[in-house]
Write an enzyme that holds these catalytic residues in place. Structure first.
Site, short mmCIF file in Angstrom:
data_model
loop_
_atom_site.label_atom_id
_atom_site.label_comp_id
_atom_site.label_asym_id
_atom_site.label_seq_id
_atom_site.Cartn_x
_atom_site.Cartn_y
_atom_site.Cartn_z
CG HIS A 102 58.06 143.02 -52.36
ND1 HIS A 102 57.49 142.41 -51.27
CD2 HIS A 102 59.23 143.54 -51.93
CE1 HIS A 102 58.29 142.56 -50.21
NE2 HIS A 102 59.34 143.25 -50.60
CD GLN A 130 68.37 143.22 -48.05
OE1 GLN A 130 68.35 142.63 -46.96
NE2 GLN A 130 67.57 144.24 -48.31
N GLY A 155 64.79 147.96 -45.48
CA GLY A 155 65.58 148.96 -44.75
C GLY A 155 67.07 148.77 -44.93
CG PHE A 156 69.32 146.17 -43.74
CD1 PHE A 156 70.50 146.41 -43.04
CD2 PHE A 156 68.14 145.97 -43.02
CE1 PHE A 156 70.51 146.45 -41.65
CE2 PHE A 156 68.14 146.02 -41.63
CZ PHE A 156 69.33 146.27 -40.95
CG ASN A 172 58.76 146.30 -46.14
OD1 ASN A 172 59.43 147.14 -45.52
ND2 ASN A 172 58.21 145.28 -45.54
CD GLU A 198 55.27 139.94 -54.03
OE1 GLU A 198 55.05 140.78 -53.15
OE2 GLU A 198 56.41 139.76 -54.52
N GLY A 255 64.64 141.95 -41.00
CA GLY A 255 65.89 141.86 -40.27
C GLY A 255 67.11 142.29 -41.06
CB CYS A 312 62.69 141.80 -50.82
SG CYS A 312 62.58 143.13 -49.60
CG PHE A 313 65.94 139.13 -46.24
CD1 PHE A 313 66.39 140.30 -45.65
CD2 PHE A 313 66.25 137.93 -45.64
CE1 PHE A 313 67.14 140.26 -44.48
CE2 PHE A 313 67.01 137.88 -44.48
CZ PHE A 313 67.45 139.05 -43.89
CB SER A 373 59.07 142.40 -45.25
OG SER A 373 59.27 141.40 -46.21
#
Length: 373
Positions: free
Chosen positions: A348, A258, A298-299, A296, A350, A228, A254-255, A47
């Site tokens: 996260h 999103q 940023g979006f 972690n 885990e 990203g 996380c991602f 990430s």
């Protein structure tokens, strides 16, 4: 003799320090992480691809580096910024120093700067492009190169960190379920947490097709963390839409949270400086429980916290929120019968370096596949 190094931010702020790790120059988005431990897991988290990571904890490297705690096959950070690196590592598991590890993988870093001042600057001005160099020590000259770098907004990076070939993590003990995990930047501890619960995990590339996913005949779908801008993830979003249409149980982190939001028709946006660290408080709105989480990102997902959203797959709602800034930290999708169909969190669970408050979410995924969620 120590070698001088220079850090320059895209708004012109500069810091002079000492080379740490490899020499040369590097560029990326300057961010900070507040974890006081777990630097090895941070460095090897995909990430952090294309980011220059500042550690707010002043003393880094005291436990060295070992061969067991990496979260992937390599260090992913673009650059590393610390205040006071350990001169001598001291831990029974250590096999080498952090400085040697950074040098061995060509990671350019800087030490001896006021990381508190840098962190305060990023909090006030936001995460931004930056460069570290041991070759260019003129701030204006390095700034010219920083301004030529692409921004994080619009960056499609999942395709750069994903696995090239599918692989399988077998279940520990008796196999209970089969899960397809789409690798958007997955950490090694994530499939291990599922394997501990009797799940055979088939990790597929971010480019995997619907046919390739269904060929595994999975009981559930998982999408991982990753780097990203989520607005660039057209393929994973379309894939998830097709899987939700087929009623496949889904868990994302996380991602993956999103991507889930985008599949549900919600938007995403860039945070000013993001959430990075292992001490982020999150409220579970259903139970009122507060979890300390590892994050972690940023979006974030743009969703109404107090309202539900009707989608093509069911009713979506915000399940978790950040207690620091009220950012969406989780989503839940339920059917007409009130049964949970899919869920995700922005953090996260885990958390190899801790905390472990959220490990129960893997049990919730098991319950989802059992039809008990």
């Amino acid at each position: 003799m120590s070698q001088p190094a220079l850090l320059v931010l895209e708004d012109g702020r500069s810091f002079t320090g000492t080379s740490y790790g490899a020499t040369g120059e590097t560029f990326g988005e300057a961010v900070f992480t507040t974890g006081m431990t777990g630097y090895q897991e941070t460095l090897t988290d995909p990430s952090y691809h294309r980011q220059i990571v500042t550690q707010t904890a002043p003393h880094i490297g005291n436990t060295g580096v070992n061969d067991e705690d990496d979260e992937s096959q390599r260090i992913w950070v673009a650059g590393y910024v610390v205040r006071d690196p350990a001169r001598v590592p001291s831990n029974w598991r250590a096999t080498r120093s952090l400085d040697d590890q950074l040098k061995g993988q060509g990671i350019v870093g800087i030490s001896g700067i006021d990381t508190r001042a840098l962190t305060r600057h990023l909090r006030e001005r936001g995460a931004m492009r930056a460069g570290i160099s041991t070759e260019i020590l003129d701030p204006d000259a390095l700034l010219d190169k920083v301004l030529q770098q692409p921004p994080m907004v619009g960056a499609d990076l999942a395709s750069e960190v994903t696995t090239f070939e599918p692989y399988v993590i077998p279940a520990d003990g008796e196999k209970r379920f089969t899960v397809v995990a789409l690798d958007l930047g997955i950490k090694s501890m994530t499939p291990k947490r599922m394997a501990e619960r009797g799940i055979e995990v088939h990790v597929l590339p971010a480019t995997a097709t619907l046919e390739e996913v269904l060929a595994v005949n999975p009981d559930g779908i998982f999408m991982s963390n990753g780097p990203g801008d989520p607005e660039t993830t057209e393929h994973p979003t379309d894939l998830l839409k097709a899987l939700l249409q087929r009623g496949k149980p889904y868990f994302g982190i996380c991602f993956g949270n999103q991507v889930f939001g985008r599949a549900l028709g919600l938007g995403t946006f860039k945070l000013k400086y993001g959430h990075r660290g292992i001490n982020q408080p999150v409220l579970d709105r259903a139970t009122g429980k507060v979890e300390i989480t590892a994050q972690n990102h940023g979006f974030a997902v743009d969703a109404p916290i107090e309202q539900t959203v009707e989608t093509d797959y069911g009713t979506a709602e915000v399940s978790h929120v950040s207690l620091n800034d009220n950012v969406v930290e989780g989503l839940k999708l339920t059917g007409k019968d009130g049964r949970v169909l899919a869920f995700s969190v922005q953090y996260h669970p885990e958390a190899a370096a801790g905390p472990h408050d959220s490990a129960y979410l893997f049990d919730r995924f098991v319950q989802l596949m059992e039809g008990r969620a």
